[in-house]
Design an enzyme around this catalytic site. Sequence first.
Site, PDB file in Angstrom:
ATOM      1  N   ASN A 181       0.837  -1.201   0.000  1.00  0.00           N
ATOM      2  CA  ASN A 181       0.000   0.000   0.000  1.00  0.00           C
ATOM      3  C   ASN A 181       0.863   1.240   0.000  1.00  0.00           C
ATOM      4  OD1 ASN A 181       0.340  -0.642   3.113  1.00  0.00           O
ATOM      5  ND2 ASN A 181      -0.192   1.521   2.981  1.00  0.00           N
ATOM      6  N   CYS A 182       0.289   2.351  -0.481  1.00  0.00           N
ATOM      7  CA  CYS A 182       0.922   3.656  -0.342  1.00  0.00           C
ATOM      8  C   CYS A 182       0.058   4.476   0.601  1.00  0.00           C
ATOM      9  CB  CYS A 182       1.135   4.323  -1.694  1.00  0.00           C
ATOM     10  SG  CYS A 182      -0.386   4.663  -2.603  1.00  0.00           S
ATOM     11  N   ILE A 183      -0.079   5.758   0.375  1.00  0.00           N
ATOM     12  CA  ILE A 183      -0.796   6.601   1.331  1.00  0.00           C
ATOM     13  C   ILE A 183      -2.292   6.302   1.352  1.00  0.00           C
ATOM     14  CG2 ILE A 183      -1.394   8.986   1.928  1.00  0.00           C
ATOM     15  CD1 ILE A 183       1.242   9.862   0.786  1.00  0.00           C
TER      16      ILE A 183
END
Length: 525
Positions: A469-471
């Site tokens: 995942n990112c932000i």
Amino acid sequence: MKKKEKKSSKGWEFFQGLGKTFMLPVALLAFMGLLLGIGSSFTSPTTIENLPFLDHNVIQIILRFISTIGGFAFTYLPLLFAVAIPLGLARKEKGVAAFSGLVGYIIMHLSINFYLTETHKLAEADVMRQQGQSMVLGIQSLEMGVLGGIIAGIIVYFLHQRYQNVKLPNAFAFFGGSRFVPIITAIIMSIVGIIIPMIWPFFTMIINGIGNLISGAGAFGPFLFGAGERLLLPFGLHHILVAMIRFTEAGGTAVVSGDTVSGALNIFYAQLKNGGPISGSATAFLSQGKMPTFMFGLPAVALAIYHTAKPENRKKIKGLLISGVVATFVTGITEPIEFLFLFVAPALYGIHVVLTGLGFMVMALIGVRIGNTDGGVLDFFIFGILQGNYTKWYLVLLVGAIWFALYYFIFRYAILKFNLKTPGREDETEESATESKKESKASNGKTGTQAAELLHALGGASNIESLDNCITRLRLVVDDMNKIDEPKLKKNGALGVVKLDAHNLQVIIGTQVNHVRVEMDKLME
């Protein structure tokens, strides 16, 4: 054909992952930037004159200490990238990958120093900067900046992937497996360090060419950057463009206190730390350009969506819209609002791209000078208001009011004119899905249940080859895209689903995405 598809998917996966790894050092940099901004603003002569109580030795020592700590990430940013890239890209033995990144980065510069010494190209201290050299962790080497850390990090990642499970003969078995990764890293990066001085002029030529293209565009340069960043955002590749402008010569070069500094954000932090005037050519690519859209435009979009929703549905979507407004206004995280209309009306997203680019251009033209990374109200207050009127922070409010009106009336008109199915305007069969989505987002206590439902909608653990995942989004590589149940994903909290190719998938969740990913990892184990 299948093999070609897989190779293409691996390319998407790598570049998505690379962009995601940039966020670890950049997030630290953003926070350290706030400390640097607070420290510098309250130690400036103008602030002390207006607030005499700050002119106390103990207070000033504390503020200078805060400013010093804030400068940490700026000083060691290349090393942070060299460690963060293999750490973020590696799927297993992440600690070994990060350690190898550190080893590789140091040995690369030791080898560069050896080459420069043996070829009698090591510059004298008084002309070091003019000859493109600097001190890196106490080693005189080429001034490679963040690009040096990125090169080292990427090479180390591929070495880690190739050798983390290597088996050696019994006599050398102790050095096998993950222990072999830093060993082979030391060998390969020593060779890379010898090669780099020979080819480095080619790299600088390319980067300088990009920088000249942007600077040659004049006021249109910030427009190209701002619009380009929004255009790449749906694919998760915007971080790469941003990093190039913030940290390399593509974002400009300036001399600060006798040191040559490259990259828009690097220049801004160096000038802020030095207490000198802030360069408008650097801040043109930073927070100030985002503010008209992030602080005013996207909240106006949320208001337009609320006003155009069916009256009976407004209460259902209020929480979703408010959380999205808070995210973009305070932290500069925009996806929770952008993905409410990106898939429903791509043309509106195109207008959003253009208006964001225009925001960058207008801020530069009227001489606003507000730096940092997020473009939210914290940057506006700390790097605008607190730094004094020379930043022209008050013009942000004027332009912001215009942007609010533009976004509101354009979006309201388009939604009503073309009957767009933005939240609260769905048909009866879609409303239950929307309601479930809002409920799942509103309740932090249901993360585990949400993760289970999302995992099932993704075809189960057996269909997931890679999960990260990112932000705001889950980044996945799946075996069979046909098993993805998109309506069920949206029913359980997904704001949007981006299918990049036959195997790469992004599911936009919002700011709680990390908790969801952790729960999914547990379920998959």
